[in-house]
Design an enzyme around this catalytic site. Sequence first.
Site, PDB file in Angstrom:
ATOM      1  N   CYS A  34       0.806  -1.225   0.000  1.00 12.31           N
ATOM      2  CA  CYS A  34       0.000   0.000   0.000  1.00 12.31           C
ATOM      3  C   CYS A  34       0.834   1.267   0.000  1.00 12.31           C
ATOM      4  O   CYS A  34       0.301   2.357  -0.189  1.00 12.31           O
ATOM      5  CB  CYS A  34      -0.915   0.006   1.218  1.00 12.31           C
ATOM      6  SG  CYS A  34       0.023  -0.065   2.748  1.00 12.31           S
ATOM      7  N   CYS A 103      -1.152  -5.190   6.933  1.00 11.46           N
ATOM      8  CA  CYS A 103      -0.856  -3.972   7.692  1.00 11.46           C
ATOM      9  C   CYS A 103      -0.089  -4.290   8.975  1.00 11.46           C
ATOM     10  O   CYS A 103       0.726  -3.486   9.433  1.00 11.46           O
ATOM     11  CB  CYS A 103      -2.148  -3.249   8.047  1.00 11.46           C
ATOM     12  SG  CYS A 103      -3.269  -3.053   6.657  1.00 11.46           S
TER      13      CYS A 103
END
Length: 142
Positions: A34, A103
């Site tokens: 990301c 994440c």
Amino acid sequence: MIYSEKVMEHFANPRNVGEIENADGVGEVGNAKCGDIMKMYLKIDGGIITDVKFKTFGCGAAVATSSMATELIKGKPVEDALKLTNKAVVEALDGLPTVKLHCSVLAEQAIKAALTDYYKRQGIDPEPIVGKVPDREASCGI
Ligand code: FES
């Protein structure tokens, strides 16, 4: 997407956000998936992590996992931080949605990068202790 209450709580109220002046180890990593960035600061005294802070340009899940990760290693021996996995952090948060699992890798990698810096500053080769910390481009765990 459903987040656990613990994730929501750590996102709304992240612990240990900030930076440490005169830190003994600083690590910065990026998530290849990301592009988010995480910076981790460690204060280490006699082999104990006496303080830890983080800053991130990351999503809510990255904030929550980093907050939890800092809580898990604060006041602990360096050896415990070396063993901390993103899986343990996710479990401590009662899970993360599968699409957000990547994440949680940021927190683990940022701690490892900070420990790598800590050993380097002392003239110790970090790789046999910390292992290879992926560089910013390759730090995504999946
Ligand atoms: Fe980038 Fe979560 S989407 S760290």
